[in-house]
Design a protein around this motif. Sequence first.
Motif, PDB file in Angstrom:
ATOM      1  N   SER A  30     -25.297 -35.332 -30.261  1.00 62.42           N
ATOM      2  CA  SER A  30     -26.382 -36.829 -30.671  1.00 62.42           C
ATOM      3  C   SER A  30     -26.345 -36.194 -32.025  1.00 62.42           C
ATOM      4  N   MET A  31     -26.970 -34.373 -31.989  1.00 61.87           N
ATOM      5  CA  MET A  31     -26.661 -34.205 -33.132  1.00 61.87           C
ATOM      6  C   MET A  31     -25.912 -34.194 -34.187  1.00 61.87           C
ATOM      7  N   LEU A  32     -25.096 -33.940 -34.266  1.00 65.27           N
ATOM      8  CA  LEU A  32     -23.363 -34.212 -34.784  1.00 65.27           C
ATOM      9  C   LEU A  32     -23.623 -35.520 -35.658  1.00 65.27           C
ATOM     10  N   GLU A  33     -24.469 -36.575 -34.701  1.00 56.81           N
ATOM     11  CA  GLU A  33     -24.262 -37.675 -35.067  1.00 56.81           C
ATOM     12  C   GLU A  33     -24.781 -38.127 -37.050  1.00 56.81           C
ATOM     13  N   ALA A  34     -25.728 -36.647 -37.238  1.00 55.32           N
ATOM     14  CA  ALA A  34     -27.032 -37.053 -38.475  1.00 55.32           C
ATOM     15  C   ALA A  34     -26.385 -35.843 -38.931  1.00 55.32           C
ATOM     16  N   THR A  35     -25.292 -34.444 -39.380  1.00 49.83           N
ATOM     17  CA  THR A  35     -24.591 -34.017 -39.795  1.00 49.83           C
ATOM     18  C   THR A  35     -23.093 -34.280 -40.191  1.00 49.83           C
ATOM     19  N   PRO A  36     -23.034 -35.442 -40.890  1.00 51.20           N
ATOM     20  CA  PRO A  36     -21.343 -35.736 -40.794  1.00 51.20           C
ATOM     21  C   PRO A  36     -20.736 -34.842 -42.586  1.00 51.20           C
ATOM     22  N   TRP A  37     -21.650 -33.750 -42.956  1.00 50.24           N
ATOM     23  CA  TRP A  37     -20.684 -32.274 -43.344  1.00 50.24           C
ATOM     24  C   TRP A  37     -20.016 -31.396 -42.220  1.00 50.24           C
ATOM     25  N   VAL A  38     -20.383 -31.722 -41.654  1.00 51.28           N
ATOM     26  CA  VAL A  38     -19.818 -30.620 -40.319  1.00 51.28           C
ATOM     27  C   VAL A  38     -18.654 -31.228 -39.646  1.00 51.28           C
ATOM     28  N   ALA A  39     -17.064 -30.315 -40.592  1.00 56.05           N
ATOM     29  CA  ALA A  39     -15.864 -30.700 -41.254  1.00 56.05           C
ATOM     30  C   ALA A  39     -15.028 -30.378 -39.273  1.00 56.05           C
ATOM     31  N   ALA A  40     -16.079 -29.616 -38.885  1.00 53.20           N
ATOM     32  CA  ALA A  40     -14.590 -29.298 -37.476  1.00 53.20           C
ATOM     33  C   ALA A  40     -15.554 -28.554 -36.067  1.00 53.20           C
ATOM     34  N   ILE A  41     -14.941 -28.641 -35.036  1.00 58.14           N
ATOM     35  CA  ILE A  41     -15.366 -27.792 -34.165  1.00 58.14           C
ATOM     36  C   ILE A  41     -14.049 -27.415 -33.834  1.00 58.14           C
ATOM     37  N   CYS A  42     -13.953 -26.199 -33.294  1.00 62.39           N
ATOM     38  CA  CYS A  42     -13.049 -25.210 -33.376  1.00 62.39           C
ATOM     39  C   CYS A  42     -13.483 -24.991 -31.651  1.00 62.39           C
ATOM     40  N   HIS A  43     -12.252 -24.736 -31.071  1.00 63.75           N
ATOM     41  CA  HIS A  43     -13.146 -24.277 -29.338  1.00 63.75           C
ATOM     42  C   HIS A  43     -11.656 -23.510 -28.913  1.00 63.75           C
ATOM     43  N   GLY A  44     -11.762 -23.129 -27.712  1.00 67.09           N
ATOM     44  CA  GLY A  44     -10.623 -22.011 -27.378  1.00 67.09           C
ATOM     45  C   GLY A  44     -10.412 -22.765 -26.107  1.00 67.09           C
ATOM     46  N   HIS A  45     -10.091 -21.889 -24.813  1.00 66.99           N
ATOM     47  CA  HIS A  45      -9.939 -22.213 -23.374  1.00 66.99           C
ATOM     48  C   HIS A  45      -9.453 -22.790 -22.579  1.00 66.99           C
ATOM     49  N   ILE A  46      -8.760 -23.896 -23.559  1.00 68.12           N
ATOM     50  CA  ILE A  46      -7.383 -24.224 -23.412  1.00 68.12           C
ATOM     51  C   ILE A  46      -6.443 -24.106 -23.229  1.00 68.12           C
TER      52      ILE A  46
END
Length: 270
Positions: free
Chosen positions: A178-194
């Motif tokens: 929901s938060m990131l719907e208003a922040t189109p300048w976020v280019a990516a979410i990089c994760h681990g775990h898998i």
Amino acid sequence: MPIVLQLSDPHLLQDPNARLREVPTRQTLHEVLSLAFERCAAIDRVVLTGDLAHDETPATYVALEGLLRTRGVEALPLPGNHDDRGAIATAFPRVAGAGDGTIRFVDVIGGWCLIGLDSQIPGEDAGRLGPDQLEWLRQTLATHVGMPTVIFVHHPPIPTGHPVLDDMGLLDADALASMLEATPWVAAICHGHIHRAFEGRLGSTPVLGAPSTAFQFPAHPDDGPFEFLPPGARVLHLGSTLRTEVIRLPRLEWLPRPKPKPGESTPTAS
Ligand SMILES: [Fe+2]
């Protein structure tokens, strides 16, 4: 153009020669790091997306910090479900935490904003950001409006297709979405775990999973407990747009081998 190296899930042990699931995790981290520095002219930051020390002992974190310090690159660690926040804070005093016990960061480099989030729920395998950290993220994104941003976090914010791992994902990913719907300048979410390279989307935000620097998991548990792929990492090139690549070691001889099914011969490395 800044270059960020994402190292994930090294699962180190205090004994530098110890193996976990047949993989000498200290050695493979060392080799992935060497490969990255061979491939890249310069690496400006190393972001560690969790499961740093499988044994969660202070000496293991100190060894990890020492390994990265010899490379002369600033390291930004985040905890996974296999980690001790206090031991991370002690070994990496420059990123000693947010004062509430969590380990998170914001760093601006070359016109890009790097944000690290702490998704650990102590004692549990699933992750959660929590309302306080989500509010901190909202304020941090508001402070850097329009600045291209990459968010790093251990737990993937979307299902990745592996039911066991999806059951231990990010529990409050809907609030993040929901938060990131208003922040189109976020280019990516990089994760681990898998423990595997992965690409997906949380709403319109790209989601990128990194391989482990140690052992790899398959896309689905029907394919066995491990994927027969070499250790690797994700490299992020922060130019006018985000460009990423996954790098892997060429060597296979110390990897876990798939167990042959009845009537099959044992597969060999090539
Ligand atoms: Fe892991």
